[in-house]
Design a protein around this motif. Structure first.
Motif, PDB file in Angstrom:
ATOM      1  N   GLU A  21     -12.200  31.383  15.769  1.00 29.22           N
ATOM      2  CA  GLU A  21     -13.019  30.251  15.332  1.00 29.22           C
ATOM      3  C   GLU A  21     -12.521  29.681  14.011  1.00 29.22           C
ATOM      4  O   GLU A  21     -12.542  28.462  13.807  1.00 29.22           O
ATOM      5  CB  GLU A  21     -14.485  30.668  15.232  1.00 29.22           C
ATOM      6  CG  GLU A  21     -15.125  30.863  16.594  1.00 29.22           C
ATOM      7  CD  GLU A  21     -16.517  31.461  16.539  1.00 29.22           C
ATOM      8  OE1 GLU A  21     -17.340  31.045  17.363  1.00 29.22           O
ATOM      9  OE2 GLU A  21     -16.784  32.353  15.689  1.00 29.22           O
ATOM     10  N   ALA A  22     -12.032  30.540  13.114  1.00 28.60           N
ATOM     11  CA  ALA A  22     -11.476  30.071  11.846  1.00 28.60           C
ATOM     12  C   ALA A  22     -10.228  29.209  12.069  1.00 28.60           C
ATOM     13  O   ALA A  22      -9.884  28.374  11.231  1.00 28.60           O
ATOM     14  CB  ALA A  22     -11.147  31.262  10.938  1.00 28.60           C
ATOM     15  N   LEU A  23      -9.578  29.388  13.225  1.00 27.31           N
ATOM     16  CA  LEU A  23      -8.412  28.567  13.580  1.00 27.31           C
ATOM     17  C   LEU A  23      -8.819  27.298  14.339  1.00 27.31           C
ATOM     18  O   LEU A  23      -7.962  26.533  14.771  1.00 27.31           O
ATOM     19  CB  LEU A  23      -7.444  29.382  14.445  1.00 27.31           C
ATOM     20  CG  LEU A  23      -6.739  30.543  13.761  1.00 27.31           C
ATOM     21  CD1 LEU A  23      -5.981  31.384  14.784  1.00 27.31           C
ATOM     22  CD2 LEU A  23      -5.787  30.021  12.681  1.00 27.31           C
ATOM     23  N   GLY A  24     -10.124  27.107  14.529  1.00 26.83           N
ATOM     24  CA  GLY A  24     -10.607  25.898  15.191  1.00 26.83           C
ATOM     25  C   GLY A  24     -10.972  26.059  16.646  1.00 26.83           C
ATOM     26  O   GLY A  24     -11.315  25.083  17.317  1.00 26.83           O
ATOM     27  N   TYR A  25     -10.936  27.280  17.176  1.00 27.26           N
ATOM     28  CA  TYR A  25     -11.338  27.519  18.563  1.00 27.26           C
ATOM     29  C   TYR A  25     -12.860  27.462  18.658  1.00 27.26           C
ATOM     30  O   TYR A  25     -13.568  27.793  17.707  1.00 27.26           O
ATOM     31  CB  TYR A  25     -10.841  28.878  19.060  1.00 27.26           C
ATOM     32  CG  TYR A  25      -9.369  28.906  19.363  1.00 27.26           C
ATOM     33  CD1 TYR A  25      -8.914  28.802  20.673  1.00 27.26           C
ATOM     34  CD2 TYR A  25      -8.428  29.022  18.342  1.00 27.26           C
ATOM     35  CE1 TYR A  25      -7.563  28.831  20.968  1.00 27.26           C
ATOM     36  CE2 TYR A  25      -7.076  29.041  18.626  1.00 27.26           C
ATOM     37  CZ  TYR A  25      -6.648  28.939  19.933  1.00 27.26           C
ATOM     38  OH  TYR A  25      -5.308  28.957  20.212  1.00 27.26           O
ATOM     39  N   VAL A  26     -13.353  27.064  19.833  1.00 26.99           N
ATOM     40  CA  VAL A  26     -14.783  26.964  20.099  1.00 26.99           C
ATOM     41  C   VAL A  26     -15.111  27.895  21.265  1.00 26.99           C
ATOM     42  O   VAL A  26     -14.381  27.932  22.259  1.00 26.99           O
ATOM     43  CB  VAL A  26     -15.165  25.506  20.449  1.00 26.99           C
ATOM     44  CG1 VAL A  26     -16.627  25.392  20.824  1.00 26.99           C
ATOM     45  CG2 VAL A  26     -14.817  24.577  19.296  1.00 26.99           C
ATOM     46  N   LYS A  46      -9.335  25.546  22.487  1.00 30.78           N
ATOM     47  CA  LYS A  46      -8.904  24.600  21.451  1.00 30.78           C
ATOM     48  C   LYS A  46      -7.810  23.723  22.035  1.00 30.78           C
ATOM     49  O   LYS A  46      -6.866  24.229  22.658  1.00 30.78           O
ATOM     50  CB  LYS A  46      -8.370  25.342  20.229  1.00 30.78           C
ATOM     51  CG  LYS A  46      -7.886  24.414  19.132  1.00 30.78           C
ATOM     52  CD  LYS A  46      -7.333  25.169  17.955  1.00 30.78           C
ATOM     53  CE  LYS A  46      -6.863  24.131  16.938  1.00 30.78           C
ATOM     54  NZ  LYS A  46      -6.326  24.762  15.751  1.00 30.78           N
ATOM     55  N   ASP A  47      -7.945  22.418  21.843  1.00 32.02           N
ATOM     56  CA  ASP A  47      -6.904  21.462  22.242  1.00 32.02           C
ATOM     57  C   ASP A  47      -6.496  21.604  23.705  1.00 32.02           C
ATOM     58  O   ASP A  47      -5.332  21.457  24.058  1.00 32.02           O
ATOM     59  CB  ASP A  47      -5.665  21.589  21.347  1.00 32.02           C
ATOM     60  CG  ASP A  47      -5.971  21.369  19.878  1.00 32.02           C
ATOM     61  OD1 ASP A  47      -6.896  20.592  19.569  1.00 32.02           O
ATOM     62  OD2 ASP A  47      -5.290  21.980  19.033  1.00 32.02           O
TER      63      ASP A  47
END
Length: 131
Positions: A21-26, A46-47
């Motif tokens: 999550e800190a890397l932007g994953y949901v 993510k992406d």
């Protein structure tokens, strides 16, 4: 076949989820317990990329040996197949060794999965299509 996710072994599920999550994953939902394989599973995305966090909850989990060797690491690519039985047979004819029988995966709506090994590639998972 199309890529559905990358399977990632983790020793501590919530810590791993927080790091992703800190890397932007949901998160895609909540943790799911798979009693058959003795793992807890959480999908993060993510992406357009989906990662399956796989965390053993028992010493005799199907991934316990792998996690002792590899620690926290990716370990398989999952391919979704609309022709599950036919593509499973094609993969076996092409040199893949099936290491388990197709069985329902609670974290993916009960669709069947089977794991295979290839000497030049390693492990893949074949997932029955949603259709």
């Amino acid at each position: 076949m199309r890529v559905h996710h990358i399977g990632y072994l983790v020793k501590k599920g919530e810590k791993a989820a927080a790091a992703f999550e800190a890397l932007g994953y949901v998160r895609e939902g909540d943790w799911t317990r798979d009693e058959y394989r003795k793992v807890d599973i959480l999908f993060v995305q993510k992406d357009g990329y989906r990662v399956e966090l796989v965390c053993p909850f028992a010493p005799d989990s199907v991934v316990s040996g792998l996690i002792k060797t590899y620690k926290n690491a990716p370990y398989h690519i999952c391919y979704e197949s609309e022709r599950f039985a036919a593509e499973l047979a094609e993969l076996e004819a092409g040199g893949y060794l099936r290491i388990d029988e197709p069985a329902p995966a609670p974290a993916i709506g009960g669709r069947r999965v089977s794991f295979l090994l290839h000497p030049a590639l390693g492990m893949i998972e074949l997932l029955e299509g949603a259709g």
